[in-house]
Scaffold this motif. Sequence first.
Motif, short mmCIF file in Angstrom:
data_model
loop_
_atom_site.label_atom_id
_atom_site.label_comp_id
_atom_site.label_asym_id
_atom_site.label_seq_id
_atom_site.Cartn_x
_atom_site.Cartn_y
_atom_site.Cartn_z
N ALA A 1 0.83 -1.21 0.00
CA ALA A 1 0.00 0.00 0.00
C ALA A 1 0.86 1.26 0.00
CB ALA A 1 -0.93 -0.01 1.21
N MET A 2 1.94 1.25 0.77
CA MET A 2 2.82 2.42 0.84
C MET A 2 3.47 2.71 -0.50
SD MET A 2 2.80 4.08 3.66
CE MET A 2 4.27 5.06 3.34
N CYS A 3 3.83 1.66 -1.22
CA CYS A 3 4.45 1.86 -2.53
C CYS A 3 3.47 2.49 -3.53
CB CYS A 3 4.99 0.54 -3.08
SG CYS A 3 6.49 0.00 -2.24
N LYS A 4 2.22 2.10 -3.44
CA LYS A 4 1.22 2.75 -4.30
C LYS A 4 1.14 4.24 -3.98
CE LYS A 4 -2.25 -0.04 -3.34
NZ LYS A 4 -3.60 -0.64 -3.38
N LEU A 5 1.24 4.55 -2.68
CA LEU A 5 1.11 5.94 -2.25
C LEU A 5 2.34 6.77 -2.62
CD1 LEU A 5 -0.50 8.08 -0.63
CD2 LEU A 5 0.68 7.25 1.42
N VAL A 6 3.53 6.23 -2.38
CA VAL A 6 4.75 7.04 -2.56
C VAL A 6 5.35 6.90 -3.95
CG1 VAL A 6 5.27 6.89 -0.10
CG2 VAL A 6 6.31 5.25 -1.66
N VAL A 7 4.90 5.91 -4.72
CA VAL A 7 5.38 5.75 -6.10
C VAL A 7 4.28 6.08 -7.11
CG1 VAL A 7 6.34 4.17 -7.82
CG2 VAL A 7 7.11 4.04 -5.45
N GLY A 8 3.14 5.38 -6.99
CA GLY A 8 2.07 5.54 -7.97
C GLY A 8 1.44 6.91 -8.00
N LEU A 9 1.11 7.44 -6.81
CA LEU A 9 0.43 8.74 -6.75
C LEU A 9 1.31 9.88 -7.25
CD1 LEU A 9 -2.31 9.96 -5.92
CD2 LEU A 9 -1.33 10.42 -3.67
N PRO A 10 2.56 10.02 -6.78
CA PRO A 10 3.41 11.09 -7.32
C PRO A 10 3.67 10.94 -8.81
CG PRO A 10 4.34 10.23 -5.27
CD PRO A 10 3.23 9.30 -5.67
N LEU A 11 3.82 9.69 -9.28
CA LEU A 11 4.06 9.49 -10.70
C LEU A 11 2.86 9.94 -11.53
CD1 LEU A 11 6.05 8.49 -12.79
CD2 LEU A 11 5.18 6.16 -12.45
N ALA A 12 1.65 9.61 -11.06
CA ALA A 12 0.44 10.06 -11.76
C ALA A 12 0.36 11.59 -11.77
CB ALA A 12 -0.80 9.46 -11.09
N TRP A 13 0.69 12.20 -10.63
CA TRP A 13 0.63 13.66 -10.54
C TRP A 13 1.63 14.31 -11.50
CZ3 TRP A 13 4.18 17.39 -8.83
CH2 TRP A 13 3.65 18.67 -8.62
N LEU A 14 2.85 13.77 -11.54
CA LEU A 14 3.87 14.33 -12.43
C LEU A 14 3.48 14.19 -13.90
CD1 LEU A 14 7.16 13.11 -10.67
CD2 LEU A 14 6.40 15.49 -10.94
N LEU A 15 2.95 13.02 -14.27
CA LEU A 15 2.55 12.80 -15.66
C LEU A 15 1.40 13.72 -16.05
CD1 LEU A 15 2.80 8.89 -15.79
CD2 LEU A 15 4.31 10.54 -16.95
N ALA A 16 0.44 13.88 -15.13
CA ALA A 16 -0.68 14.78 -15.41
C ALA A 16 -0.20 16.23 -15.52
CB ALA A 16 -1.74 14.65 -14.32
N ARG A 17 0.74 16.61 -14.66
CA ARG A 17 1.26 17.98 -14.66
C ARG A 17 2.02 18.29 -15.95
NH1 ARG A 17 2.14 21.78 -10.68
NH2 ARG A 17 3.89 23.21 -10.99
N GLN A 18 2.66 17.26 -16.51
CA GLN A 18 3.42 17.44 -17.75
C GLN A 18 2.54 17.35 -18.99
OE1 GLN A 18 6.62 14.60 -17.62
NE2 GLN A 18 7.66 15.60 -15.90
#
Length: 544
Positions: free
Chosen positions: A165-182
């Motif tokens: 669960a922590m990996c989804k939070l600290v890897v998946g969520l920031p990665l989705a945010w960065l991709l959306a921001r770009q």
Amino acid sequence: MSASTPKKNSFFGGAAILTAGIVAVKLIGALYKIPLGNILTDRAFADFNTAYNIYSLLIIISTGGLPVALSKMVSEANALGRGNQVRKTLRLAMVAFCVLGVLSFSIMAFFPRQLADLMNNSHSYYSILALAPALFFICPLSALRGYFQGNSLMTPTAVSQIIEAMCKLVVGLPLAWLLARQGMDESVTAGGAIFGVSVGCALGMVYVLVCYFRHKPGQPLANDKPESSREILSTLAKLAIPITLGSSVIAITNIIDTRIIMGQLQEALKLTEDAARELKGVYDKAMTIYNLPTSFMVPLTASVIPAVSAALKIKNNRQAAQISETALRTTALLAIPAGVGLFTLGQPIIRLLYSSTDVELGGWMLSMLGLASIFVCFMLVCNSVMQAHRLVTLPMVTTIIGCGLRLVAGYFLLGNPDVGIKGGPISTLVCFGLIAVLDLVIIKLTLPKTLSYFRVFIKPLAAAGVMGLAAWAVYGIASRFFLSPVDNGTMAISGLGNAVALVLAMGIGTGIYFILILFTKAISKEDLALMPKGDKLAKLLRIR
């Protein structure tokens, strides 16, 4: 009597550990899924869940029955002091799991485009590809979890789930945010979000492997002669295949259901693929919340099988029946109020968590799914009780009947312009309602007569009914103080007002439910005596 007590305590001690783990996982999951639902568009959220449905099916085919079977065989061997049998069973199971993991990984890694087209959602390609590595690690991870659960050691399972669960939070969520921001395509953003699952499975596998090598030297020496590899694999298969088939029915149904939803919306209702993805995304967001109550059944389902199996192995039928009834009563105490709460407060919950989506549609669907979640919880625990009593085929039969009805009902309801996407929650409710009723009837007819459904159901039902009415009334009254005019001249509640009214309704409703449970003595001193520190808890709550 003394011989039985450790097993009882290990059952509830293990359930308590897994429950704590599940609570942590769900809190982390909320921190992941809720922001993710607002980062991803409804269409991207549909892509995310399409890939996850495929992943879930392959996980169940690969690992659905084997961890349960392994847990049961290890528990039974330990009860008889057969340490060599335990070790050989684990070695053979690991080989089987690793082979299945490689095969499952290959399907998603090499055929993502074909799988996406099969689901009538070509945009799910990136999510399918990003999720493929998880299958490589989850199979051996599941084998070791089954081994530890068979030894009544639930901590490795709980901690590894938290790591995932922590990996989804600290890897998946920031990665989705960065991709959306770009400004990346929304389907690529969904793929980035789901990649955290693969990272979590890899690290969870490493942790459990370390636990195993630390645990291995402490195992006592044994002089028993283990069964042959053929006999062990045969027993594993006999136990695992019916469970896997039964579990696969639901996963296969979810796959077909997703295909039917996307297909009927596009073909029968003449919507574009993007419009269908958007409606499916609203449905998936409601499904995310609907899945929460069922997740808390995992500790019971994981603990009840080895506990009941061990009791039956030493021919303590009374203890097996007591554990089974307590598991069902605990399910009622947790699942019924949770489902009633979702039914009563469906729209305010959607408005709070996913304000950017279609709140009215999402709220209606969550209300229907809330009722369905009650039946799903009972289905899961009933299946574990029957599996522990070696009635492994009957859960599969009832599941096939219910899921068949779900697909037929869904096909016709989704193709009806007056119903449309609402056919999904309705067919889900009908499906799991039928399965749960059939399972409960079978348990009543086939297992010891000491089981009492009156004790299991009547008090939680009455208390949850009062709770639901109180929560509905409190929200209705409180929300009136936060209404304000909008552009078209109508009145609407603000986001802050909705949150305040919802918290008040949930708080007062939960308090009323807790008071009624204590007042009606829905949980007995005997139940609490089986739990860790249960005697002290009974004194604190003045339960006699």
